[in-house]
Write a protein that holds these residues in place. Structure first.
Motif, PDB file in Angstrom:
ATOM      1  N   GLY A   1      -6.071  -6.646   9.600  1.00 33.53           N
ATOM      2  CA  GLY A   1      -5.044  -7.619   9.946  1.00 33.53           C
ATOM      3  C   GLY A   1      -3.813  -7.593   9.067  1.00 33.53           C
ATOM      4  N   TYR A   2      -3.654  -6.552   8.274  1.00 26.88           N
ATOM      5  CA  TYR A   2      -2.506  -6.436   7.367  1.00 26.88           C
ATOM      6  C   TYR A   2      -1.274  -6.005   8.166  1.00 26.88           C
ATOM      7  CZ  TYR A   2       0.120  -4.899   3.230  1.00 26.88           C
ATOM      8  OH  TYR A   2       1.063  -4.727   2.258  1.00 26.88           O
ATOM      9  N   ALA A   3      -0.315  -6.923   8.325  1.00 27.12           N
ATOM     10  CA  ALA A   3       0.835  -6.700   9.205  1.00 27.12           C
ATOM     11  C   ALA A   3       1.635  -5.435   8.881  1.00 27.12           C
ATOM     12  CB  ALA A   3       1.743  -7.931   9.219  1.00 27.12           C
ATOM     13  N   PRO A   4       1.991  -5.173   7.611  1.00 28.41           N
ATOM     14  CA  PRO A   4       2.747  -3.935   7.356  1.00 28.41           C
ATOM     15  C   PRO A   4       1.975  -2.680   7.783  1.00 28.41           C
ATOM     16  CG  PRO A   4       2.968  -5.415   5.492  1.00 28.41           C
ATOM     17  CD  PRO A   4       1.908  -6.005   6.402  1.00 28.41           C
ATOM     18  N   ALA A   5       0.656  -2.680   7.609  1.00 27.33           N
ATOM     19  CA  ALA A   5      -0.133  -1.524   8.042  1.00 27.33           C
ATOM     20  C   ALA A   5      -0.136  -1.423   9.558  1.00 27.33           C
ATOM     21  CB  ALA A   5      -1.565  -1.632   7.513  1.00 27.33           C
ATOM     22  N   GLN A   6      -0.193  -2.554  10.247  1.00 26.25           N
ATOM     23  CA  GLN A   6      -0.132  -2.527  11.712  1.00 26.25           C
ATOM     24  C   GLN A   6       1.187  -1.924  12.165  1.00 26.25           C
ATOM     25  OE1 GLN A   6      -0.862  -6.716  12.277  1.00 26.25           O
ATOM     26  NE2 GLN A   6      -3.040  -6.392  12.692  1.00 26.25           N
ATOM     27  N   ARG A   7       2.273  -2.346  11.523  1.00 25.79           N
ATOM     28  CA  ARG A   7       3.594  -1.811  11.887  1.00 25.79           C
ATOM     29  C   ARG A   7       3.680  -0.323  11.593  1.00 25.79           C
ATOM     30  NH1 ARG A   7       7.336  -1.423   8.103  1.00 25.79           N
ATOM     31  NH2 ARG A   7       6.736  -3.380   7.120  1.00 25.79           N
TER      32      ARG A   7
ATOM     33  N   SER B   1       0.788  -1.229   0.000  1.00 18.08           N
ATOM     34  CA  SER B   1       0.000   0.000   0.000  1.00 18.08           C
ATOM     35  C   SER B   1       0.823   1.284   0.000  1.00 18.08           C
ATOM     36  CB  SER B   1      -0.928   0.001   1.209  1.00 18.08           C
ATOM     37  OG  SER B   1      -1.786  -1.086   1.154  1.00 18.08           O
ATOM     38  N   VAL B   2       2.104   1.246  -0.336  1.00 21.46           N
ATOM     39  CA  VAL B   2       2.917   2.461  -0.291  1.00 21.46           C
ATOM     40  C   VAL B   2       2.328   3.538  -1.194  1.00 21.46           C
ATOM     41  CG1 VAL B   2       5.154   3.462  -0.874  1.00 21.46           C
ATOM     42  CG2 VAL B   2       5.050   1.350   0.426  1.00 21.46           C
ATOM     43  N   ILE B   3       2.001   3.203  -2.424  1.00 26.01           N
ATOM     44  CA  ILE B   3       1.441   4.201  -3.343  1.00 26.01           C
ATOM     45  C   ILE B   3       0.099   4.690  -2.815  1.00 26.01           C
ATOM     46  CG2 ILE B   3       0.604   4.638  -5.681  1.00 26.01           C
ATOM     47  CD1 ILE B   3       3.685   4.443  -5.365  1.00 26.01           C
ATOM     48  N   GLU B   4      -0.718   3.762  -2.301  1.00 21.18           N
ATOM     49  CA  GLU B   4      -1.989   4.165  -1.692  1.00 21.18           C
ATOM     50  C   GLU B   4      -1.755   5.155  -0.561  1.00 21.18           C
ATOM     51  OE1 GLU B   4      -5.470   1.258  -0.985  1.00 21.18           O
ATOM     52  OE2 GLU B   4      -3.647   0.032  -1.051  1.00 21.18           O
ATOM     53  N   LEU B   5      -0.737   4.886   0.261  1.00 24.57           N
ATOM     54  CA  LEU B   5      -0.473   5.731   1.417  1.00 24.57           C
ATOM     55  C   LEU B   5      -0.084   7.146   1.019  1.00 24.57           C
ATOM     56  CD1 LEU B   5       1.472   3.320   3.762  1.00 24.57           C
ATOM     57  CD2 LEU B   5      -0.775   4.318   4.172  1.00 24.57           C
ATOM     58  N   VAL B   6       0.805   7.251   0.043  1.00 22.15           N
ATOM     59  CA  VAL B   6       1.294   8.580  -0.307  1.00 22.15           C
ATOM     60  C   VAL B   6       0.276   9.369  -1.118  1.00 22.15           C
ATOM     61  CG1 VAL B   6       3.718   7.965  -0.124  1.00 22.15           C
ATOM     62  CG2 VAL B   6       2.578   7.799  -2.337  1.00 22.15           C
ATOM     63  N   THR B   7      -0.727   8.712  -1.668  1.00 23.37           N
ATOM     64  CA  THR B   7      -1.751   9.428  -2.414  1.00 23.37           C
ATOM     65  C   THR B   7      -3.044   9.577  -1.623  1.00 23.37           C
ATOM     66  OG1 THR B   7      -2.480   7.381  -3.486  1.00 23.37           O
ATOM     67  CG2 THR B   7      -0.822   8.709  -4.649  1.00 23.37           C
ATOM     68  N   ALA B   8      -3.111   8.984  -0.454  1.00 23.48           N
ATOM     69  CA  ALA B   8      -4.331   9.041   0.362  1.00 23.48           C
ATOM     70  C   ALA B   8      -4.520  10.436   0.939  1.00 23.48           C
ATOM     71  CB  ALA B   8      -4.249   8.022   1.492  1.00 23.48           C
ATOM     72  N   ASP B   9      -5.776  10.847   1.046  1.00 24.70           N
ATOM     73  CA  ASP B   9      -6.082  12.122   1.701  1.00 24.70           C
ATOM     74  C   ASP B   9      -5.679  12.064   3.167  1.00 24.70           C
ATOM     75  OD1 ASP B   9      -7.143  13.278  -0.587  1.00 24.70           O
ATOM     76  OD2 ASP B   9      -9.166  12.547  -0.163  1.00 24.70           O
ATOM     77  N   ASP B  10      -5.887  10.915   3.801  1.00 25.17           N
ATOM     78  CA  ASP B  10      -5.550  10.734   5.211  1.00 25.17           C
ATOM     79  C   ASP B  10      -4.836   9.392   5.378  1.00 25.17           C
ATOM     80  OD1 ASP B  10      -5.337  10.515   7.943  1.00 25.17           O
ATOM     81  OD2 ASP B  10      -7.455  10.911   8.346  1.00 25.17           O
TER      82      ASP B  10
ATOM     83  N   LEU C   1      -4.153   3.575   7.043  1.00 24.51           N
ATOM     84  CA  LEU C   1      -3.401   2.605   7.852  1.00 24.51           C
ATOM     85  C   LEU C   1      -4.299   1.969   8.903  1.00 24.51           C
ATOM     86  CD1 LEU C   1       0.021   4.388   8.477  1.00 24.51           C
ATOM     87  CD2 LEU C   1      -0.388   2.328   7.121  1.00 24.51           C
ATOM     88  N   THR C   2      -5.151   2.766   9.530  1.00 21.37           N
ATOM     89  CA  THR C   2      -6.062   2.258  10.554  1.00 21.37           C
ATOM     90  C   THR C   2      -6.992   1.208   9.961  1.00 21.37           C
ATOM     91  OG1 THR C   2      -5.945   4.348  11.746  1.00 21.37           O
ATOM     92  CG2 THR C   2      -7.807   2.916  12.263  1.00 21.37           C
ATOM     93  N   THR C   3      -7.513   1.480   8.779  1.00 25.22           N
ATOM     94  CA  THR C   3      -8.402   0.526   8.099  1.00 25.22           C
ATOM     95  C   THR C   3      -7.652  -0.755   7.762  1.00 25.22           C
ATOM     96  OG1 THR C   3      -9.714   2.323   7.170  1.00 25.22           O
ATOM     97  CG2 THR C   3      -9.872   0.191   6.065  1.00 25.22           C
TER      98      THR C   3
END
Length: 199
Positions: free
Chosen positions: A70-76, A49-58, A63-65
């Motif tokens: 249960g997505y481990a990288p997002a939890q980290r 989700s790196v591209i999603e993260l940098v283009t996300a409004d929030d 990351l919370t979603t």
């Protein structure tokens, strides 16, 4: 506008992905002053989700979603947000819980981050035995910062019996991955020092 910037430092190249003022560290670095490497604040390009993260409004909401799914990288990464307190209120206890969830799924960087938390006593009582456990799990999965921190612990007898031979092995592994401090430590541990310890 998506822009990738490569910054070359003393330790290794760092890549920042920048979108309209939002910077997300993509590669982590360890400290060059010989102190334990800090929380791995980075996202890998393998984190889906790196591209999603940098283009996300929030990004924190995203990351919370993802973390709740249960997505481990997002939890980290959400744990990193709580640990740093830059975009949300700092909370070491929540960061630790998120790292534990990711670490239970085998996320090596989350395991390293737990080592840092236990070593420093951030959100928990300082427990160098727990730090050693988490650093070992992460180091076995080739996390350079964990290899370096683990080497420091064995070298100093901090949370483990002093064992300079094991320390040198972990310093060598960190060095091979680009840790200048690890390389310096390898050169600094003499055969006489190893022989004296074996007596």
């Amino acid at each position: 506008m998506l822009q990738t910037i490569i910054v070359r430092g003393r330790m290794k190249a760092l890549t920042f992905v920048c979108v309209t003022g939002l910077s997300l560290l993509v590669a982590a670095c360890s400290s060059s002053d010989g102190s334990p490497a800090d929380i791995d604040a980075g996202a890998d390009v393998t984190d889906v989700s790196v591209i999603e993260l940098v283009t996300a409004d929030d990004p924190v909401e995203l990351l919370t979603t993802k973390a709740a799914e249960g997505y481990a990288p997002a939890q980290r990464l959400l744990g990193n947000e709580y640990f740093s307190g830059k975009r949300i209120e700092q909370d070491f206890v929540v960061a630790k819980a998120l790292y534990e969830s990711a670490a239970a799924q085998g996320d090596a960087k989350a395991q390293h981050n737990l080592g840092v938390i236990y070593y420093a006593g951030q959100g928990v009582k300082s427990d160098h035995n727990q730090a050693l456990k988490w650093y070992t799990l992460a180091a076995d999965q080739s996390v350079m910062e964990a290899q370096y921190n683990l080497a420091l612990m064995y070298y100093a007898g901090d949370g483990a019996e002093t064992d300079r031979a094991i320390a040198k092995t972990w310093f060598q592994k960190a060095c091979k991955q680009g840790s200048e401090a690890g390389c310096y430590a390898v050169e600094s541990i003499t055969d006489d020092e190893l022989d004296a310890e074996g007596e």
